[in-house]
Design a protein around this motif. Structure first.
Motif, mmCIF file in Angstrom:
data_model
loop_
_atom_site.group_PDB
_atom_site.id
_atom_site.type_symbol
_atom_site.label_atom_id
_atom_site.label_comp_id
_atom_site.label_asym_id
_atom_site.label_seq_id
_atom_site.Cartn_x
_atom_site.Cartn_y
_atom_site.Cartn_z
ATOM 1 N N PRO A 1 0.929 -1.096 0.078
ATOM 2 C CA PRO A 1 -0.028 0.031 -0.044
ATOM 3 C C PRO A 1 1.063 1.116 0.031
ATOM 4 C CG PRO A 1 -1.084 -1.625 1.315
ATOM 5 C CD PRO A 1 0.575 -2.227 0.920
ATOM 6 N N GLY A 2 0.383 2.124 -0.626
ATOM 7 C CA GLY A 2 1.098 3.221 -0.917
ATOM 8 C C GLY A 2 2.232 3.527 -2.159
ATOM 9 N N THR A 3 2.423 2.344 -2.540
ATOM 10 C CA THR A 3 3.099 2.376 -3.788
ATOM 11 C C THR A 3 2.480 2.906 -5.097
ATOM 12 O OG1 THR A 3 4.183 0.418 -3.168
ATOM 13 C CG2 THR A 3 4.511 0.979 -5.461
ATOM 14 N N VAL A 4 3.000 3.505 -5.933
ATOM 15 C CA VAL A 4 2.423 4.158 -7.193
ATOM 16 C C VAL A 4 3.232 3.333 -8.416
ATOM 17 C CG1 VAL A 4 2.383 6.191 -8.948
ATOM 18 C CG2 VAL A 4 2.455 6.444 -6.486
ATOM 19 N N VAL A 5 2.178 2.715 -9.207
ATOM 20 C CA VAL A 5 2.455 2.060 -10.296
ATOM 21 C C VAL A 5 1.949 2.438 -11.611
ATOM 22 C CG1 VAL A 5 2.520 -0.419 -11.388
ATOM 23 C CG2 VAL A 5 2.647 -0.256 -8.744
ATOM 24 N N ILE A 6 2.976 2.734 -12.561
ATOM 25 C CA ILE A 6 2.468 3.039 -13.781
ATOM 26 C C ILE A 6 2.593 1.990 -14.950
ATOM 27 C CG2 ILE A 6 2.882 4.865 -15.750
ATOM 28 C CD1 ILE A 6 3.988 6.692 -13.366
ATOM 29 N N ASP A 7 1.419 1.890 -15.514
ATOM 30 C CA ASP A 7 1.679 0.704 -16.473
ATOM 31 C C ASP A 7 1.651 1.291 -17.710
ATOM 32 O OD1 ASP A 7 1.365 -1.509 -18.207
ATOM 33 O OD2 ASP A 7 -0.389 -1.938 -17.428
ATOM 34 N N THR A 8 2.522 1.731 -18.550
ATOM 35 C CA THR A 8 2.747 2.340 -19.788
ATOM 36 C C THR A 8 2.072 1.460 -20.862
ATOM 37 O OG1 THR A 8 4.875 1.381 -20.308
ATOM 38 C CG2 THR A 8 4.793 3.420 -19.227
ATOM 39 N N SER B 1 -0.766 -0.082 -20.596
ATOM 40 C CA SER B 1 -2.198 0.056 -20.780
ATOM 41 C C SER B 1 -2.765 1.592 -20.341
ATOM 42 C CB SER B 1 -2.866 -0.797 -19.604
ATOM 43 O OG SER B 1 -2.709 -2.139 -19.796
ATOM 44 N N HIS B 2 -1.684 2.421 -20.263
ATOM 45 C CA HIS B 2 -2.208 3.816 -20.003
ATOM 46 C C HIS B 2 -2.810 3.961 -18.590
ATOM 47 C CE1 HIS B 2 -0.820 4.069 -24.227
ATOM 48 N NE2 HIS B 2 -0.678 5.433 -24.064
ATOM 49 N N PHE B 3 -2.268 3.215 -17.467
ATOM 50 C CA PHE B 3 -3.030 3.462 -16.269
ATOM 51 C C PHE B 3 -1.813 3.818 -15.366
ATOM 52 C CE2 PHE B 3 -6.147 -0.028 -17.701
ATOM 53 C CZ PHE B 3 -7.076 1.094 -17.885
ATOM 54 N N LEU B 4 -2.375 4.453 -14.096
ATOM 55 C CA LEU B 4 -1.641 4.706 -13.093
ATOM 56 C C LEU B 4 -2.210 4.455 -11.836
ATOM 57 C CD1 LEU B 4 0.620 8.195 -12.194
ATOM 58 C CD2 LEU B 4 -1.192 6.928 -10.444
ATOM 59 N N TYR B 5 -1.627 3.425 -11.255
ATOM 60 C CA TYR B 5 -2.204 3.109 -9.730
ATOM 61 C C TYR B 5 -1.766 3.547 -8.521
ATOM 62 C CZ TYR B 5 -3.855 -0.876 -13.076
ATOM 63 O OH TYR B 5 -4.617 -1.349 -14.132
ATOM 64 N N VAL B 6 -2.579 3.662 -7.669
ATOM 65 C CA VAL B 6 -1.969 4.019 -6.131
ATOM 66 C C VAL B 6 -2.600 2.899 -5.410
ATOM 67 C CG1 VAL B 6 -1.995 5.605 -4.384
ATOM 68 C CG2 VAL B 6 -2.008 6.587 -6.670
ATOM 69 N N ARG C 1 -7.308 3.975 -9.644
ATOM 70 C CA ARG C 1 -6.775 4.131 -10.749
ATOM 71 C C ARG C 1 -7.255 5.220 -11.598
ATOM 72 N NH1 ARG C 1 -8.682 -0.579 -14.853
ATOM 73 N NH2 ARG C 1 -10.024 0.947 -15.464
ATOM 74 N N TYR C 2 -6.045 5.630 -12.407
ATOM 75 C CA TYR C 2 -6.224 6.828 -13.384
ATOM 76 C C TYR C 2 -5.783 6.679 -14.775
ATOM 77 C CZ TYR C 2 -5.739 9.121 -8.591
ATOM 78 O OH TYR C 2 -5.706 9.274 -7.184
ATOM 79 N N GLY C 3 -6.447 7.198 -15.641
ATOM 80 C CA GLY C 3 -5.861 7.085 -16.702
ATOM 81 C C GLY C 3 -4.909 8.248 -17.313
ATOM 82 N N VAL C 4 -3.701 7.992 -17.972
ATOM 83 C CA VAL C 4 -2.509 8.893 -18.332
ATOM 84 C C VAL C 4 -2.547 9.020 -19.767
ATOM 85 C CG1 VAL C 4 -1.644 8.401 -15.983
ATOM 86 C CG2 VAL C 4 -0.868 6.882 -17.996
ATOM 87 N N GLY C 5 -1.845 9.969 -20.114
ATOM 88 C CA GLY C 5 -1.282 10.065 -21.616
ATOM 89 C C GLY C 5 0.272 9.926 -21.637
ATOM 90 N N VAL D 1 7.639 2.010 -12.758
ATOM 91 C CA VAL D 1 7.077 2.163 -14.016
ATOM 92 C C VAL D 1 7.437 0.897 -14.785
ATOM 93 C CG1 VAL D 1 7.306 3.730 -16.058
ATOM 94 C CG2 VAL D 1 7.405 4.511 -13.828
ATOM 95 N N THR D 2 6.443 0.255 -15.496
ATOM 96 C CA THR D 2 6.780 -0.855 -16.055
ATOM 97 C C THR D 2 5.649 -0.949 -17.409
ATOM 98 O OG1 THR D 2 6.422 -3.161 -16.109
ATOM 99 C CG2 THR D 2 4.969 -2.155 -14.689
#
Length: 249
Positions: free
Chosen positions: A95-102, A104-109, A118-122, A242-243
């Motif tokens: 918990p507390g980790t930020v994960v960016i899945d490039t 799928s264009h998602f960012l998770y907290v 989950r947020y969408g990212v560009g 970031v993965t």
């Protein structure tokens, strides 16, 4: 005068017997006290109900922040997958980790009890240049934008925003002032690895239509309302991964 030795002897014996009985009782009580207590029955941890986010129209409504008017976002024009939502955590991180899945264009907290925000990212070219594990070294509220020299070379109209380092004040001079048209948007999170700046940023953007897409330039951009929410959830020094290989469900 005659002394009743028998009476005194009996009284003394009675006192000694009573004392012995008291000592034995105390010793027995001491043994009982030192015996291991029955361990309490552990109560199951009941997860709290999921956070209520409200409607998308409410989340992405116009808002005034830091003296800037952030316009509302036409959520009906954005793929629903990329709107802020609570999902089952697909990362397995703490918990507390930020994960960016490039990919799928998602960012998770990552949250507790198997959940994640989950947020969408560009993404742009710079968004694919770095991957790995780092920390959010620092965050900035309504940051200035300092375009790199290579970008100014490609786009001469950005020359007025060129940044120069002042060794006397140890500050960078120039750049674009904070504002709603600033490419970094309302917030910026700066990613470091092993104490060094990766030049990788997570930031807001007025270009909501680029969310879920890969465009020509930039790192990881979010809708301004989303990056403002992320900024409040993630403290400095939080781990970030970031993965491009995260398998989502």
């Amino acid at each position: 005068m005659a002394i009743d030795l028998t009476r005194n002897t009996v009284s003394r014996r009675t006192l000694l017997s009573a004392a012995a009985t008291t000592a034995a009782t105390a010793a027995l009580a001491g043994c009982n006290t030192s015996s291991p207590a029955t361990p309490p029955i552990a109560k199951p941890v009941i997860p709290p109900p999921p956070e209520t986010l409200g409607s998308a129209v409410t989340m992405y409504a116009a808002v005034e922040d830091g003296g800037h008017k952030v316009p509302g976002v036409p959520v009906e024009k954005i793929d629903k997958r990329f709107l802020r939502q609570i999902v089952a955590d697909p990362t397995g991180e703490a918990p507390g980790t930020v994960v960016i899945d490039t990919g799928s264009h998602f960012l998770y907290v990552v949250q507790r009890f198997g959940r994640a925000m989950r947020y969408g990212v560009g993404l742009g070219r710079a968004g694919f240049e770095w991957s790995g594990t780092g920390v959010i070294e620092w965050k900035q509220h309504w940051p200035r934008w300092h375009p790199p020299a290579e970008m100014i070379q490609r786009q001469p109209n950005l020359e007025k925003y060129r940044t120069d380092y002042d060794p006397k004040t140890k500050e960078w001079k120039g750049g674009m002032a904070p504002g709603i048209s600033n490419p970094l948007g309302a917030r910026a999170l700066y990613i470091y690895q092993n104490g060094k700046d990766t030049l990788y940023r997570v930031h807001g953007s007025p270009e909501w239509w680029t969310i879920g897409k890969s465009v020509s330039s930039g790192c990881v951009r979010m809708i301004n309302q989303d990056v403002m929410d992320l900024y409040d959830r993630v403290p400095e020094k939080s781990p970030i991964i970031v993965t491009s290989g995260l398998r989502t469900t």
